[in-house]
Design an enzyme around this catalytic site. Sequence first.
Site, PDB file in Angstrom:
ATOM      1  N   HIS A  44       0.827  -1.204   0.000  1.00 26.51           N
ATOM      2  CA  HIS A  44       0.000   0.000   0.000  1.00 26.51           C
ATOM      3  C   HIS A  44       0.865   1.259   0.000  1.00 26.51           C
ATOM      4  O   HIS A  44       2.083   1.202   0.186  1.00 26.51           O
ATOM      5  CB  HIS A  44      -0.931  -0.006   1.206  1.00 26.51           C
ATOM      6  CG  HIS A  44      -2.034  -1.010   1.075  1.00 26.51           C
ATOM      7  ND1 HIS A  44      -3.051  -1.125   2.005  1.00 26.51           N
ATOM      8  CD2 HIS A  44      -2.296  -1.952   0.120  1.00 26.51           C
ATOM      9  CE1 HIS A  44      -3.886  -2.078   1.626  1.00 26.51           C
ATOM     10  NE2 HIS A  44      -3.449  -2.605   0.502  1.00 26.51           N
ATOM     11  N   GLU A  51       1.227   3.814   2.060  1.00 20.64           N
ATOM     12  CA  GLU A  51       1.946   4.189   3.275  1.00 20.64           C
ATOM     13  C   GLU A  51       3.229   3.373   3.432  1.00 20.64           C
ATOM     14  O   GLU A  51       4.279   3.905   3.806  1.00 20.64           O
ATOM     15  CB  GLU A  51       1.046   3.969   4.502  1.00 20.64           C
ATOM     16  CG  GLU A  51      -0.248   4.766   4.477  1.00 20.64           C
ATOM     17  CD  GLU A  51      -1.406   4.005   3.852  1.00 20.64           C
ATOM     18  OE1 GLU A  51      -2.532   4.148   4.322  1.00 20.64           O
ATOM     19  OE2 GLU A  51      -1.173   3.259   2.867  1.00 20.64           O
ATOM     20  N   CYS A  84      -5.318   1.355   6.203  1.00 22.17           N
ATOM     21  CA  CYS A  84      -5.993   0.105   6.551  1.00 22.17           C
ATOM     22  C   CYS A  84      -5.483  -0.404   7.901  1.00 22.17           C
ATOM     23  O   CYS A  84      -4.340  -0.179   8.289  1.00 22.17           O
ATOM     24  CB  CYS A  84      -5.761  -0.950   5.467  1.00 22.17           C
ATOM     25  SG  CYS A  84      -4.058  -1.537   5.343  1.00 22.17           S
ATOM     26  N   CYS A  92      -1.464  -1.218   7.445  1.00 19.08           N
ATOM     27  CA  CYS A  92      -0.655   0.000   7.351  1.00 19.08           C
ATOM     28  C   CYS A  92      -0.572   0.731   8.696  1.00 19.08           C
ATOM     29  O   CYS A  92       0.432   1.384   8.981  1.00 19.08           O
ATOM     30  CB  CYS A  92      -1.231   0.929   6.286  1.00 19.08           C
ATOM     31  SG  CYS A  92      -1.069   0.279   4.617  1.00 19.08           S
ATOM     32  N   ALA A  99     -16.741   9.636 -28.541  1.00 23.67           N
ATOM     33  CA  ALA A  99     -15.969  10.550 -29.384  1.00 23.67           C
ATOM     34  C   ALA A  99     -16.925  11.151 -30.405  1.00 23.67           C
ATOM     35  O   ALA A  99     -17.757  10.441 -30.983  1.00 23.67           O
ATOM     36  CB  ALA A  99     -14.842   9.804 -30.090  1.00 23.67           C
ATOM     37  N   GLY A 124     -23.642   3.571 -28.650  1.00 22.76           N
ATOM     38  CA  GLY A 124     -24.024   4.624 -29.573  1.00 22.76           C
ATOM     39  C   GLY A 124     -24.924   5.638 -28.907  1.00 22.76           C
ATOM     40  O   GLY A 124     -25.143   5.610 -27.683  1.00 22.76           O
ATOM     41  N   THR A 135     -27.659   8.013 -24.291  1.00 23.58           N
ATOM     42  CA  THR A 135     -28.789   8.810 -23.816  1.00 23.58           C
ATOM     43  C   THR A 135     -29.590   8.069 -22.745  1.00 23.58           C
ATOM     44  O   THR A 135     -30.072   8.683 -21.782  1.00 23.58           O
ATOM     45  CB  THR A 135     -29.706   9.192 -24.991  1.00 23.58           C
ATOM     46  OG1 THR A 135     -28.938   9.906 -25.970  1.00 23.58           O
ATOM     47  CG2 THR A 135     -30.850  10.077 -24.524  1.00 23.58           C
TER      48      THR A 135
END
Length: 377
Positions: A53, A55, A81, A90, A160, A305, A310
């Site tokens: 991790h 840390e 954690c 950690c 795009a 698409g 939408t």
Amino acid sequence: MEKDPNEQFMLKALKLAKKGIGSVEPNPAVGAVIVKNGELIGKGYHKKFGFAHAEVNALEDCRKKRRSPKGATLYVSLEPCCVEGKTPACTEALIQAGISNVYVGCIDPSPKASGRGLKLLRKAGIEVYTGLCEEKAKLLNGPFLKFIKTKKPWVIVKWAQTLDGKLAYTDTDSNRWISNEKSRKQAHHLRRRAQAVLVGIKTVLADDPLLTPRPARGKSPTRIVLDRRLRTPLTSQLLQTVEQAPVLIITTRQTYKNKSKRIHKLTQRGAQILVVPSKDGKCDLVSLLRALGRRHIYQLLVEGGPKVITSFLQENLADEIHVFIAPKILAGAGSADLTKCLKLLKDSLDLQHVETKSLDGDIHLSAYTPSALKSIE
């Protein structure tokens, strides 16, 4: 106005954390810096799922530089954690290293954490401060935080387009891309960070896409097709490459009952079938997201698409939006007109935290939706 040094160090931790996006999922992306007497003496981030991790990497960086972290201050984007899993806890590493102060961007809401790590640090005599750059820290790990809270994936909608809102050319020449190479490279990075990529059946029939991130790095995302009538061709690239990445075809209960032979053929080719309720004659997207959550899909990238895009926007299911705008006007030479479909939206969508950058002439716009901000409060 003089900048707050604590904020500046936390921003460095957040910048480091971003480097892990695309490699650490389903874990959160975390960055950490260690400061002593105003000097940064160690830094690190969570590089890959199952690896050390942030840390621990920051403490190791101190050792490599022969700088003692005893009495130093740690700035970390997410609560450390406190439970040993694939890596040691950690909190124990920080206590043993003699860290005196810890600034935390946001608390980890998962059941094994939820402030427990902070309590252990305070019990050991470490001063703990929370909420520094909190909104930025939460947005950085929006997918992780939303999944913990709702058990549903973070939905990234990407497309795009040209300046006049066209998503494709009218002909079928697959070499005629709307966006440029740099934009496409960024789009593949989005695929790498997601656990699943979704398109509609029309995209499959028109483009026969692979939907895999390129170049491939590690595990490829599940490829999902919204296919109410089960029209996915048995010869499609998706079904020809199921050994590279799973293919999940979404259909309705009625179709599942009536097309057992078709389902048999698709599953013989390696496809998985997921049945969801129908809504207005289509696959119910809310039910789909719940089902994907049960499959531990934290991030879903929607690449469909205009109608699919939408649909997710209309139901307020999108959390993050990425638009690649090419400096082109296709007019009659363009198809898949997004502007026509967007007229179906009942309300305007005010995007938040909008960022834009130039990619060799293309414009990459990224932003969050209001519903995303609510999901991580």
